[in-house]
Design an enzyme around this catalytic site. Structure first.
Site, PDB file in Angstrom:
ATOM      1  N   ASN A  39       1.168   3.592  11.059  1.00 29.33           N
ATOM      2  CA  ASN A  39       0.334   4.064  12.184  1.00 29.33           C
ATOM      3  C   ASN A  39       0.625   3.199  13.404  1.00 29.33           C
ATOM      4  OD1 ASN A  39      -1.313   2.102  10.283  1.00 29.33           O
ATOM      5  ND2 ASN A  39      -2.072   1.761  12.366  1.00 29.33           N
ATOM      6  N   TYR A  48      -9.360 -10.232   1.971  1.00 26.90           N
ATOM      7  CA  TYR A  48     -10.564  -9.461   2.329  1.00 26.90           C
ATOM      8  C   TYR A  48     -11.316  -8.927   1.110  1.00 26.90           C
ATOM      9  CZ  TYR A  48      -7.487  -5.358   1.881  1.00 26.90           C
ATOM     10  OH  TYR A  48      -6.608  -4.420   1.407  1.00 26.90           O
ATOM     11  N   GLU A  49     -10.651  -8.924  -0.060  1.00 26.71           N
ATOM     12  CA  GLU A  49     -11.342  -8.508  -1.290  1.00 26.71           C
ATOM     13  C   GLU A  49     -12.200  -9.636  -1.839  1.00 26.71           C
ATOM     14  OE1 GLU A  49      -8.615  -6.256  -4.159  1.00 26.71           O
ATOM     15  OE2 GLU A  49      -7.218  -7.234  -2.802  1.00 26.71           O
ATOM     16  N   MET A 103      -2.552  -6.893   6.941  1.00 32.18           N
ATOM     17  CA  MET A 103      -3.537  -7.746   6.260  1.00 32.18           C
ATOM     18  C   MET A 103      -2.984  -8.433   5.008  1.00 32.18           C
ATOM     19  SD  MET A 103      -6.664  -5.038   6.447  1.00 32.18           S
ATOM     20  CE  MET A 103      -6.901  -3.994   7.901  1.00 32.18           C
ATOM     21  N   SER A 104      -1.651  -8.467   4.867  1.00 33.92           N
ATOM     22  CA  SER A 104      -1.078  -9.076   3.652  1.00 33.92           C
ATOM     23  C   SER A 104       0.162  -9.880   4.012  1.00 33.92           C
ATOM     24  CB  SER A 104      -0.714  -7.967   2.654  1.00 33.92           C
ATOM     25  OG  SER A 104       0.366  -7.206   3.147  1.00 33.92           O
ATOM     26  N   HIS A 115      -7.509   4.511   5.907  1.00 38.34           N
ATOM     27  CA  HIS A 115      -6.654   3.987   4.821  1.00 38.34           C
ATOM     28  C   HIS A 115      -5.909   5.103   4.080  1.00 38.34           C
ATOM     29  CE1 HIS A 115      -5.139   1.207   1.836  1.00 38.34           C
ATOM     30  NE2 HIS A 115      -5.796   1.785   0.853  1.00 38.34           N
ATOM     31  N   HIS A 127      -3.504   0.039  -4.924  1.00 39.63           N
ATOM     32  CA  HIS A 127      -2.982  -1.203  -5.509  1.00 39.63           C
ATOM     33  C   HIS A 127      -3.466  -1.278  -6.954  1.00 39.63           C
ATOM     34  CE1 HIS A 127      -2.043  -3.054  -1.575  1.00 39.63           C
ATOM     35  NE2 HIS A 127      -3.069  -2.361  -1.168  1.00 39.63           N
ATOM     36  N   SER A 173       0.824  -1.226   0.000  1.00 39.67           N
ATOM     37  CA  SER A 173       0.000   0.000   0.000  1.00 39.67           C
ATOM     38  C   SER A 173       0.847   1.260   0.000  1.00 39.67           C
ATOM     39  CB  SER A 173      -0.862   0.071   1.263  1.00 39.67           C
ATOM     40  OG  SER A 173      -1.882  -0.858   1.217  1.00 39.67           O
ATOM     41  N   ALA A 203       2.495  -2.067   4.162  1.00 40.69           N
ATOM     42  CA  ALA A 203       2.206  -1.025   5.145  1.00 40.69           C
ATOM     43  C   ALA A 203       1.659  -1.751   6.375  1.00 40.69           C
ATOM     44  CB  ALA A 203       1.161  -0.080   4.585  1.00 40.69           C
ATOM     45  N   HIS A 260      -5.748  -9.299  -1.909  1.00 43.44           N
ATOM     46  CA  HIS A 260      -5.944  -9.597  -0.483  1.00 43.44           C
ATOM     47  C   HIS A 260      -7.142 -10.529  -0.317  1.00 43.44           C
ATOM     48  CE1 HIS A 260      -4.000  -5.632  -0.620  1.00 43.44           C
ATOM     49  NE2 HIS A 260      -3.426  -5.955   0.517  1.00 43.44           N
TER      50      HIS A 260
HETATM   51  N1  HPA Z   1      -3.851  -2.863  11.147  1.00 42.41           N
HETATM   52  C1  HPA Z   1      -3.917  -3.754  10.136  1.00 42.41           C
HETATM   53  N2  HPA Z   1      -3.389  -3.539   8.940  1.00 42.41           N
HETATM   54  C2  HPA Z   1      -2.749  -2.370   8.739  1.00 42.41           C
HETATM   55  C3  HPA Z   1      -2.634  -1.393   9.737  1.00 42.41           C
HETATM   56  C4  HPA Z   1      -3.219  -1.659  11.014  1.00 42.41           C
HETATM   57  O1  HPA Z   1      -3.154  -0.858  11.956  1.00 42.41           O
HETATM   58  N3  HPA Z   1      -1.940  -0.347   9.222  1.00 42.41           N
HETATM   59  C5  HPA Z   1      -1.627  -0.699   7.933  1.00 42.41           C
HETATM   60  N4  HPA Z   1      -2.132  -1.908   7.637  1.00 42.41           N
END
Ligand code: HPA
Length: 277
Positions: A238, A89-90, A214-215, A250, A65, A34, A117, A87
């Protein structure tokens, strides 16, 4: 057509396109996470293949993406950048997620650098920091190798050193040389797409994670099964939910990843040059 035949067809298509432009077989694949995709647009002499032009490739749907392979020469070898990834989740299956990596393995790829990320679980790893992934915890509730074994690797692959130690050492070495702070840590993988609750973040930290995302893990397991040498870099975008008084978004994640782009690019370019020297 079965999955293995689809992989072979995609791989042959890619090799044909490369031959037309006088590129050799790709040796190293870099998956850009990302907000990190723009790096692949900085090369002068490159061949771009959109996912939707390659047989059996599925296109990602998430903003940040785009879904493109970018081939270029670095050192003496061809490198391929995967801009955008799929992903779970998609709604994609693990075999769809791993399709680009497996087809590129059949096209010659031996080395894989996975980037992403991530949210930080570690108070010492702040937004903008880069973390070398030393190991992971697969907490998404499934294994990407579930089902009939794909005959590109063994039924029960070893995961003792999923992130290749010599690659981790090269990354540390380059970071020291270039004066880049590079942490090391364990990536905690969740399915998403919702971000975590503060209670989940506390639990993940207690379970040994340093960053959450998530990846990466479905691909790392798929690539290890296929016999690739793997490195991973997480870009902290973050703090995990509840670690500081801030909601997660996001757009902020992509923005932070972009801000870390300069040192990310320096580290990744030097890493590939070292592999191809
Ligand atoms: N949680 C899950 N996936 C993420 C995060 C997060 O805080 N930041 C970037 N991808």
């Amino acid at each position: 057509m079965n999955y293995m035949d689809q992989l072979n067809e995609a791989s042959e298509f890619i090799l044909k396109k490369l031959a037309e432009k006088n590129f050799s077989r790709p040796k190293t694949l870099v998956v850009l996470g990302s907000g990190l995709g723009p790096y692949a647009d900085t090369f002068q002499d490159s061949l771009k293949l959109e996912f939707n032009s390659i047989p059996h490739y599925k296109s990602p749907s998430v903003s940040g993406h785009s879904g493109e392979l970018v081939f270029t020469k670095i050192g003496n070898e061809t490198v391929v950048f995967q801009k955008g990834r799929l992903h779970y989740y998609e709604g994609h299956t693990d075999h769809e997620i791993n399709f680009p990596i497996r087809s590129l393995k059949l096209a010659g790829v031996e080395n894989l650098l996975l980037t992403n990320a991530s949210g930080s679980l570690n108070p010492n790893y702040a937004p903008g920091d880069l973390v070398c992934i030393n190991d992971h915890i697969n907490f998404c509730g499934r294994n990407p190798l579930h089902g009939k074994n794909i005959e590109i690797g063994p039924r029960f692959p070893d995961m003792t050193e999923i992130y290749f130690k010599p690659f981790r050492e090269i990354l540390s070495d380059i970071a020291t040389q270039k004066n880049i702070t590079l942490h090391h840590g364990t990536y905690f993988h969740v399915a998403g797409p919702s971000y975590e609750t503060p209670a989940e973040i506390r639990m993940f930290r207690n379970l040994g994670g340093d960053m959450v995302g998530m990846s990466t893990v479905p691909e790392a397991i798929g690539a290890k099964h296929a016999g690739l040498n793997i490195a991973g870099i997480a870009c902290i975008t973050n703090f995990g939910a509840g670690l500081i008084d801030q909601k997660l978004d996001h757009e902020d994640v992509k923005h932070e990843a972009n801000k870390a782009m300069e040192k990310f690019t320096t580290l990744v370019s030097a890493f590939i040059e070292r592999l191809h020297a």
